[in-house]
Scaffold this motif. Structure first.
Motif, PDB file in Angstrom:
ATOM      1  N   PHE A  72       0.666  -1.063  -0.149  1.00 26.34           N
ATOM      2  CA  PHE A  72       0.007  -0.442  -0.205  1.00 26.34           C
ATOM      3  C   PHE A  72       0.980   0.942  -0.109  1.00 26.34           C
ATOM      4  CE2 PHE A  72      -2.604   3.280   1.835  1.00 26.34           C
ATOM      5  CZ  PHE A  72      -3.204   3.464   1.729  1.00 26.34           C
ATOM      6  N   ARG A  73       2.068   0.764   0.996  1.00 30.43           N
ATOM      7  CA  ARG A  73       2.666   2.429   0.665  1.00 30.43           C
ATOM      8  C   ARG A  73       3.175   2.641  -0.323  1.00 30.43           C
ATOM      9  NH1 ARG A  73       4.856   4.918   4.425  1.00 30.43           N
ATOM     10  NH2 ARG A  73       6.973   5.322   3.894  1.00 30.43           N
ATOM     11  N   GLU A  74       4.023   0.901  -1.159  1.00 29.76           N
ATOM     12  CA  GLU A  74       4.576   2.148  -2.681  1.00 29.76           C
ATOM     13  C   GLU A  74       3.383   2.654  -3.151  1.00 29.76           C
ATOM     14  OE1 GLU A  74       5.770  -2.382  -3.861  1.00 29.76           O
ATOM     15  OE2 GLU A  74       7.303  -2.691  -2.077  1.00 29.76           O
ATOM     16  N   TYR A  75       2.446   1.867  -3.412  1.00 28.26           N
ATOM     17  CA  TYR A  75       0.540   2.467  -4.424  1.00 28.26           C
ATOM     18  C   TYR A  75       0.817   3.847  -4.753  1.00 28.26           C
ATOM     19  CZ  TYR A  75      -3.565   3.443  -5.404  1.00 28.26           C
ATOM     20  OH  TYR A  75      -4.613   4.511  -5.841  1.00 28.26           O
ATOM     21  N   VAL A  76       0.996   4.297  -2.583  1.00 32.85           N
ATOM     22  CA  VAL A  76       0.372   5.623  -2.379  1.00 32.85           C
ATOM     23  C   VAL A  76       1.644   6.431  -3.261  1.00 32.85           C
ATOM     24  CG1 VAL A  76       1.099   6.911  -0.780  1.00 32.85           C
ATOM     25  CG2 VAL A  76      -0.921   5.199  -0.383  1.00 32.85           C
ATOM     26  N   GLN A 123       4.168  11.167   6.215  1.00 32.28           N
ATOM     27  CA  GLN A 123       3.613  10.192   6.339  1.00 32.28           C
ATOM     28  C   GLN A 123       2.419   9.125   5.278  1.00 32.28           C
ATOM     29  OE1 GLN A 123       4.404   9.461  11.426  1.00 32.28           O
ATOM     30  NE2 GLN A 123       4.872  11.464  10.683  1.00 32.28           N
ATOM     31  N   VAL A 124       2.635   8.004   5.377  1.00 30.32           N
ATOM     32  CA  VAL A 124       0.996   7.681   4.719  1.00 30.32           C
ATOM     33  C   VAL A 124       0.044   7.641   5.913  1.00 30.32           C
ATOM     34  CG1 VAL A 124       0.296   5.931   3.681  1.00 30.32           C
ATOM     35  CG2 VAL A 124       2.013   6.938   2.801  1.00 30.32           C
ATOM     36  N   VAL A 125      -0.839   8.380   6.005  1.00 30.74           N
ATOM     37  CA  VAL A 125      -2.316   8.021   6.700  1.00 30.74           C
ATOM     38  C   VAL A 125      -3.676   7.617   6.400  1.00 30.74           C
ATOM     39  CG1 VAL A 125      -1.127   9.748   8.677  1.00 30.74           C
ATOM     40  CG2 VAL A 125      -2.590  10.074   6.840  1.00 30.74           C
ATOM     41  N   LEU A 126      -4.535   6.675   7.061  1.00 26.60           N
ATOM     42  CA  LEU A 126      -5.655   6.654   6.547  1.00 26.60           C
ATOM     43  C   LEU A 126      -6.652   7.361   7.740  1.00 26.60           C
ATOM     44  CD1 LEU A 126      -6.210   2.532   6.946  1.00 26.60           C
ATOM     45  CD2 LEU A 126      -5.839   4.119   5.036  1.00 26.60           C
ATOM     46  N   ARG A 133     -10.482  12.218  11.122  1.00 24.62           N
ATOM     47  CA  ARG A 133      -9.729  11.774  11.995  1.00 24.62           C
ATOM     48  C   ARG A 133      -8.948  10.629  11.595  1.00 24.62           C
ATOM     49  NH1 ARG A 133     -10.095  11.703  17.412  1.00 24.62           N
ATOM     50  NH2 ARG A 133     -12.271  12.495  17.360  1.00 24.62           N
ATOM     51  N   ILE A 134      -7.197  10.918  12.216  1.00 25.59           N
ATOM     52  CA  ILE A 134      -6.220   9.590  11.591  1.00 25.59           C
ATOM     53  C   ILE A 134      -6.659   8.542  12.087  1.00 25.59           C
ATOM     54  CG2 ILE A 134      -3.761   9.352  12.103  1.00 25.59           C
ATOM     55  CD1 ILE A 134      -3.035  11.725  11.443  1.00 25.59           C
ATOM     56  N   VAL A 135      -6.778   7.193  11.909  1.00 31.73           N
ATOM     57  CA  VAL A 135      -7.412   5.910  12.178  1.00 31.73           C
ATOM     58  C   VAL A 135      -5.690   5.235  12.477  1.00 31.73           C
ATOM     59  CG1 VAL A 135      -9.736   6.181  11.774  1.00 31.73           C
ATOM     60  CG2 VAL A 135      -8.572   4.995  10.309  1.00 31.73           C
ATOM     61  N   GLU A 136      -5.088   5.288  11.398  1.00 31.28           N
ATOM     62  CA  GLU A 136      -4.513   4.315  11.454  1.00 31.28           C
ATOM     63  C   GLU A 136      -2.639   5.076  10.770  1.00 31.28           C
ATOM     64  OE1 GLU A 136      -2.565  -0.043   9.330  1.00 31.28           O
ATOM     65  OE2 GLU A 136      -4.433   0.973   9.106  1.00 31.28           O
ATOM     66  N   ILE A 137      -1.657   4.979  11.210  1.00 29.41           N
ATOM     67  CA  ILE A 137      -0.539   5.467  10.106  1.00 29.41           C
ATOM     68  C   ILE A 137       0.042   4.168   9.364  1.00 29.41           C
ATOM     69  CG2 ILE A 137       1.787   6.057  10.319  1.00 29.41           C
ATOM     70  CD1 ILE A 137       0.838   7.735  13.606  1.00 29.41           C
ATOM     71  N   VAL A 138       0.358   4.060   8.147  1.00 26.10           N
ATOM     72  CA  VAL A 138       0.869   3.090   7.427  1.00 26.10           C
ATOM     73  C   VAL A 138       2.111   3.274   7.447  1.00 26.10           C
ATOM     74  CG1 VAL A 138       0.121   1.591   5.269  1.00 26.10           C
ATOM     75  CG2 VAL A 138      -1.584   3.163   6.540  1.00 26.10           C
ATOM     76  N   GLN A 139       2.800   2.423   8.213  1.00 28.08           N
ATOM     77  CA  GLN A 139       4.578   2.682   8.376  1.00 28.08           C
ATOM     78  C   GLN A 139       5.456   1.468   7.754  1.00 28.08           C
ATOM     79  OE1 GLN A 139       5.566   3.044  12.183  1.00 28.08           O
ATOM     80  NE2 GLN A 139       3.984   4.788  12.260  1.00 28.08           N
TER      81      GLN A 139
END
Length: 139
Positions: A72-76, A123-126, A133-139
């Motif tokens: 998902f990070r690569e996609y973003v 930082q990629v965030v959901l 509201r930020i519900v997840e930080i995608v690391q």
């Protein structure tokens, strides 16, 4: 039978007392899936136990599963989304401003299509689109 009920009650209480940050990271989805699977295999008691166990597992895995996060990070990154500069700490639970932030749909293949993603301070965030509201930080 009393011992079984005590264990069941303990598991249920543990699931209900999960911290808010864990809740935001996928407890609801995990609980729902666990309850469904438990009900299929062991009926109503299986649903209760499966829901509690699924809540904990969902909290650990997050909204986007551990295996899918790098993809998902690569996609973003491939989308070349601009990073919003935020003046405070980026953390789960933070509500982003109502202006200046661009939100994008999460492709259904990542299993979090009810959320949107954005990039904040690189930082990629959901984000929950109804509350920002930020519900997840995608690391």
């Amino acid at each position: 039978m009393t011992g079984r009920m005590n264990v069941l009650a303990g598991v249920l209480v543990a699931g209900l007392l999960a911290p808010t940050a864990v809740y935001a990271q996928g407890v609801v989805g995990g609980a729902s899936n666990g309850a469904e699977q438990g009900n299929k295999k062991a009926g109503p008691i299986g649903a209760v136990v499966g829901g509690a166990v699924g809540a904990v597992t969902g909290g650990v895995n997050g909204l986007i599963g551990i295996e899918q996060r790098p993809r998902f990070r690569e996609y973003v990154i491939a989308q070349h989304r601009p990073s919003f500069e935020y003046q405070n700490d980026v953390a789960v639970g933070v509500v982003l401003p109502d202006q200046g932030v661009e939100y994008y749909e999460v492709p259904s293949e990542y299993g979090a299509s009810q959320y949107r993603y954005t990039v904040v301070d690189d930082q990629v965030v959901l984000v929950d689109p109804t509350t920002r509201r930020i519900v997840e930080i995608v690391q």
